[in-house]
Write a protein that holds these residues in place. Sequence first.
Motif, PDB file in Angstrom:
ATOM      1  N   ALA A  15       0.848  -1.194   0.000  1.00 42.87           N
ATOM      2  CA  ALA A  15       0.000   0.000   0.000  1.00 42.87           C
ATOM      3  C   ALA A  15       0.882   1.243   0.000  1.00 42.87           C
ATOM      4  CB  ALA A  15      -0.894  -0.031   1.235  1.00 42.87           C
ATOM      5  N   THR A  16       0.275   2.385   0.192  1.00 47.13           N
ATOM      6  CA  THR A  16       1.072   3.606   0.315  1.00 47.13           C
ATOM      7  C   THR A  16       1.897   3.542   1.581  1.00 47.13           C
ATOM      8  OG1 THR A  16      -0.609   4.895  -0.831  1.00 47.13           O
ATOM      9  CG2 THR A  16       0.985   6.105   0.495  1.00 47.13           C
ATOM     10  N   PRO A  17       3.196   3.640   1.439  1.00 48.51           N
ATOM     11  CA  PRO A  17       4.050   3.457   2.611  1.00 48.51           C
ATOM     12  C   PRO A  17       4.207   4.725   3.438  1.00 48.51           C
ATOM     13  CG  PRO A  17       5.421   3.851   0.705  1.00 48.51           C
ATOM     14  CD  PRO A  17       4.000   3.878   0.218  1.00 48.51           C
ATOM     15  N   TYR A  18       4.510   4.518   4.697  1.00 51.69           N
ATOM     16  CA  TYR A  18       4.983   5.599   5.557  1.00 51.69           C
ATOM     17  C   TYR A  18       6.498   5.410   5.635  1.00 51.69           C
ATOM     18  CZ  TYR A  18       0.070   5.810   6.897  1.00 51.69           C
ATOM     19  OH  TYR A  18      -1.293   5.907   6.879  1.00 51.69           O
ATOM     20  N   LEU A  19       7.260   6.391   5.211  1.00 46.04           N
ATOM     21  CA  LEU A  19       8.707   6.233   5.053  1.00 46.04           C
ATOM     22  C   LEU A  19       9.477   7.200   5.938  1.00 46.04           C
ATOM     23  CD1 LEU A  19       8.576   5.886   1.197  1.00 46.04           C
ATOM     24  CD2 LEU A  19       9.317   4.090   2.755  1.00 46.04           C
ATOM     25  N   PHE A  20      10.600   6.727   6.435  1.00 44.46           N
ATOM     26  CA  PHE A  20      11.381   7.494   7.402  1.00 44.46           C
ATOM     27  C   PHE A  20      12.878   7.343   7.099  1.00 44.46           C
ATOM     28  CE2 PHE A  20       7.877   7.930  10.454  1.00 44.46           C
ATOM     29  CZ  PHE A  20       7.058   6.902  10.048  1.00 44.46           C
ATOM     30  N   TRP A  21      13.628   8.376   7.445  1.00 46.29           N
ATOM     31  CA  TRP A  21      15.074   8.279   7.538  1.00 46.29           C
ATOM     32  C   TRP A  21      15.484   8.686   8.947  1.00 46.29           C
ATOM     33  CZ3 TRP A  21      18.886   6.303   4.643  1.00 46.29           C
ATOM     34  CH2 TRP A  21      18.636   6.043   3.281  1.00 46.29           C
ATOM     35  N   TYR A  22      16.315   7.814   9.569  1.00 49.29           N
ATOM     36  CA  TYR A  22      16.886   8.088  10.878  1.00 49.29           C
ATOM     37  C   TYR A  22      18.402   8.088  10.753  1.00 49.29           C
ATOM     38  CZ  TYR A  22      12.481   7.141  13.411  1.00 49.29           C
ATOM     39  OH  TYR A  22      11.193   7.175  13.908  1.00 49.29           O
ATOM     40  N   VAL A  23      19.054   8.823  11.671  1.00 50.81           N
ATOM     41  CA  VAL A  23      20.509   8.839  11.725  1.00 50.81           C
ATOM     42  C   VAL A  23      20.954   8.370  13.100  1.00 50.81           C
ATOM     43  CG1 VAL A  23      20.592  11.284  12.409  1.00 50.81           C
ATOM     44  CG2 VAL A  23      22.593  10.219  11.361  1.00 50.81           C
ATOM     45  N   GLN A  24      22.049   7.616  13.134  1.00 41.28           N
ATOM     46  CA  GLN A  24      22.564   7.072  14.390  1.00 41.28           C
ATOM     47  C   GLN A  24      24.062   7.315  14.471  1.00 41.28           C
ATOM     48  OE1 GLN A  24      22.402   2.721  14.894  1.00 41.28           O
ATOM     49  NE2 GLN A  24      21.761   3.016  17.014  1.00 41.28           N
ATOM     50  N   SER A  25      24.481   8.056  15.500  1.00 45.83           N
ATOM     51  CA  SER A  25      25.909   8.225  15.767  1.00 45.83           C
ATOM     52  C   SER A  25      26.384   7.026  16.581  1.00 45.83           C
ATOM     53  CB  SER A  25      26.138   9.529  16.521  1.00 45.83           C
ATOM     54  OG  SER A  25      25.744  10.622  15.724  1.00 45.83           O
ATOM     55  N   PRO A  26      27.686   6.737  16.568  1.00 46.78           N
ATOM     56  CA  PRO A  26      28.194   5.533  17.241  1.00 46.78           C
ATOM     57  C   PRO A  26      27.755   5.427  18.693  1.00 46.78           C
ATOM     58  CG  PRO A  26      29.900   6.518  15.900  1.00 46.78           C
ATOM     59  CD  PRO A  26      28.747   7.479  15.871  1.00 46.78           C
ATOM     60  N   GLY A  27      27.197   4.297  19.042  1.00 48.89           N
ATOM     61  CA  GLY A  27      26.784   4.032  20.407  1.00 48.89           C
ATOM     62  C   GLY A  27      25.565   4.797  20.876  1.00 48.89           C
ATOM     63  N   GLN A  28      24.891   5.455  19.965  1.00 56.98           N
ATOM     64  CA  GLN A  28      23.743   6.288  20.331  1.00 56.98           C
ATOM     65  C   GLN A  28      22.437   5.736  19.771  1.00 56.98           C
ATOM     66  OE1 GLN A  28      24.273   9.027  22.405  1.00 56.98           O
ATOM     67  NE2 GLN A  28      26.304   8.096  22.455  1.00 56.98           N
TER      68      GLN A  28
END
Lengths: 116, 117
Positions: free
Chosen positions: B29-42
């Motif tokens: 279906a129509t997706p809900y899309l995301f981008w996340y960022v992760q720094s080391p150990g966080q």
Amino acid sequence: DTGVSQDPRHKITKRGQNVTFRCDPISEHNRLYWYRQTLGQGPEFLTYFQNEAQLEKSRLLSDRFSAERPKGSFSTLEIQRTEQGDSAMYLCASSPGTLVLGNTIYFGEGSWLTVV
Amino acid sequence: AQSVTQPDIHITVSEGASLELRCNYSYGATPYLFWYVQSPGQGLQLLLKYFSGDTLVQGIKGFEAEFKRSQSSFNLRKPSVHWSDAAEYFCAVGAVNYGGSQGNLIFGKGTKLSVKP
């Protein structure tokens, strides 16, 4: 808004011991999620709560894992009889409501578990 | 079943250069899309999200992403990368189905970004 808080941040335990992680969500967020992340992988969904009700559990959540959110506020994730394969970062997240309504899921800093 | 593919495990760019991180999803279906960022150990920080409407989405830290339904893609872009952008980036799709999941996220395996001075 103090963010999602997790405790402890790091835990080293011997194989076979039990461990418990605590998560305090953002105030008034009724949804709370647990994810697991191993090295080199993206987070994998474990379970989530709507208030105190546990609405969904992943197949990754074996019988040794149990999660609770007794009063609809903080949550605990307990792992019994830990195995080396349980070594991972356990991420807690919360949201003010369902994704369908356009809500965002906010993550905590994670709790690292090392089983030796 | 829903899935997310990030084809690039590791990307290195020079500071000041442009950046594009690829993300392909599989969803009925129509997706809900995301981008996340992760720094080391966080933990993960949300960069941007797409639910509906304009297919070009603006996020924090100068990032943008474009939803292309025909290509099942949601690529992340930044015109000029800063050294502080070095981190791991995760694309995710929100699994929302009738009779099924009502809100968990399915993540790709991530792309690690290194920035050369």
